[in-house]
Design a protein around this motif. Structure first.
Motif, PDB file in Angstrom:
ATOM      1  N   SER A 253      12.611  -3.195   1.227  1.00 38.61           N
ATOM      2  CA  SER A 253      11.561  -3.664   0.307  1.00 38.61           C
ATOM      3  C   SER A 253      10.415  -4.312   1.076  1.00 38.61           C
ATOM      4  O   SER A 253       9.232  -4.075   0.778  1.00 38.61           O
ATOM      5  N   LEU A 254      10.748  -5.130   2.062  1.00 35.39           N
ATOM      6  CA  LEU A 254       9.723  -5.770   2.874  1.00 35.39           C
ATOM      7  C   LEU A 254       8.893  -4.723   3.623  1.00 35.39           C
ATOM      8  O   LEU A 254       7.653  -4.767   3.607  1.00 35.39           O
ATOM      9  N   THR A 255       9.572  -3.773   4.248  1.00 33.00           N
ATOM     10  CA  THR A 255       8.887  -2.744   5.031  1.00 33.00           C
ATOM     11  C   THR A 255       7.994  -1.880   4.139  1.00 33.00           C
ATOM     12  O   THR A 255       6.858  -1.543   4.507  1.00 33.00           O
ATOM     13  N   LYS A 256       8.487  -1.549   2.956  1.00 36.21           N
ATOM     14  CA  LYS A 256       7.702  -0.716   2.028  1.00 36.21           C
ATOM     15  C   LYS A 256       6.408  -1.409   1.641  1.00 36.21           C
ATOM     16  O   LYS A 256       5.332  -0.792   1.602  1.00 36.21           O
ATOM     17  N   GLU A 257       6.480  -2.706   1.344  1.00 41.71           N
ATOM     18  CA  GLU A 257       5.283  -3.451   0.957  1.00 41.71           C
ATOM     19  C   GLU A 257       4.274  -3.496   2.107  1.00 41.71           C
ATOM     20  O   GLU A 257       3.068  -3.320   1.904  1.00 41.71           O
ATOM     21  N   LEU A 258       4.748  -3.730   3.318  1.00 47.03           N
ATOM     22  CA  LEU A 258       3.849  -3.872   4.456  1.00 47.03           C
ATOM     23  C   LEU A 258       3.224  -2.540   4.874  1.00 47.03           C
ATOM     24  O   LEU A 258       2.130  -2.539   5.451  1.00 47.03           O
ATOM     25  N   ARG A 259       3.893  -1.444   4.597  1.00 46.63           N
ATOM     26  CA  ARG A 259       3.390  -0.137   4.997  1.00 46.63           C
ATOM     27  C   ARG A 259       2.577   0.564   3.923  1.00 46.63           C
ATOM     28  O   ARG A 259       2.071   1.661   4.162  1.00 46.63           O
ATOM     29  N   ARG A 260       2.454  -0.051   2.774  1.00 43.72           N
ATOM     30  CA  ARG A 260       1.674   0.577   1.712  1.00 43.72           C
ATOM     31  C   ARG A 260       0.218   0.740   2.143  1.00 43.72           C
ATOM     32  O   ARG A 260      -0.361  -0.191   2.723  1.00 43.72           O
ATOM     33  N   PRO A 261      -0.400   1.903   1.892  1.00 43.24           N
ATOM     34  CA  PRO A 261      -1.811   2.119   2.274  1.00 43.24           C
ATOM     35  C   PRO A 261      -2.724   1.114   1.588  1.00 43.24           C
ATOM     36  O   PRO A 261      -2.446   0.633   0.500  1.00 43.24           O
TER      37      PRO A 261
END
Length: 261
Positions: A253-261
């Motif tokens: 979840s953390l990684t997904k948020e940080l990698r969002r365009p």
């Protein structure tokens, strides 16, 4: 503690540097009120700590390579092994008399970190790990936290100082993470951020603009404590200068948020 001969050498070097830095830190507290300030003094303390570490590590393993914050990189006669050292992670904290800084030493073998030591002398906490043997703080086995909900989790990060151009991106990260979590901490020592993630004090950590000696030892400590570590961008943490780490429950979840365009 039990470990390899290399780990024993690393602990000896970290403790020797830590003792010197503690003495210097007491002097920093006195210099806070001086007109001259502490900048030059801390720079000398940092360099002296690195020299202490280098004398011990290279004295015992003269064929290994060397990479450290305060000196030029030196290839080793043994091209497969390299020391990666930050003699004083959290220099700004040290400079201001804040007791949150550490000595960080990692041993790299064929591109992988195989042994790690991070020593926080102010709190007498020695974090250490060897590949496949677990992670420890002093004699206590470390495990990442078991939290699975972002809203219940605390994360750590680094923020830019001075006039660095990456401020907008860092603020964008905070704008995404802060509303979804129980909080974000910025304590100014990447090595300890990773140790605290390994110990379950934080649930995760991310940073952009890091350098190898900032995180080399901490990467192994988190992994050996059961956590995940990846670059935020690119295929390699050292070359991309980005990192994200966390427990298995919130890492995605953390990684997904940080990698969002």
């Amino acid at each position: 503690m039990q470990g390899s001969a290399n780990l024993t050498i690393m602990v000896k070097a970290a403790r020797a540097a830590g003792r010197k830095l503690v003495r210097d830190f007491r002097e920093v507290e006195n210099l806070q009120v001086s007109v001259k300030g502490t900048g030059d003094f801390v720079s000398r303390a940092d360099t002296a700590a690195e020299e202490t570490i280098r004398d011990i590590l290279m004295g015992e393993r003269p064929n290994y390579g060397w990479m450290a914050e305060e000196s030029e990189e030196v290839p080793g006669k043994d091209p497969t092994r390299r020391w990666i050292v930050d003699p004083l992670d959290g220099t700004t904290n040290f400079l201001h008399g804040l007791p949150h800084w550490a000595v960080s030493i990692a041993l790299e073998h064929k591109g992988d970190i195989v042994s790690a030591v991070i020593f926080d002398p102010a709190k007498d906490e020695l974090f250490w790990a060897e590949r496949g043997a677990g992670a420890f703080m002093n004699e206590q086995r470390l495990r990442v936290s078991g939290r699975t909900r972002m809203i219940e989790s605390i994360f750590a990060t680094g923020l830019p100082f001075g006039n660095r151009p990456d401020l907008p991106l860092k603020l964008k990260d905070l704008g995404r993470i802060l509303p979804a979590t129980a909080g974000v901490r910025r304590w100014g020592a990447a090595a300890l951020d990773l140790c605290y993630t390994a110990a379950g004090r934080y649930d995760g950590y991310w940073e952009r603009g890091i350098l190898p000696w900032d995180v080399a030892a901490g990467i192994l400590i988190v992994k050996e404590a059961g956590g995940f570590v990846e670059p935020l961008a690119g295929e390699d943490i050292f070359t991309s200068r980005t990192i994200v780490a966390g427990n298995p429950g919130v890492f995605d979840s953390l990684t997904k948020e940080l990698r969002r365009p």
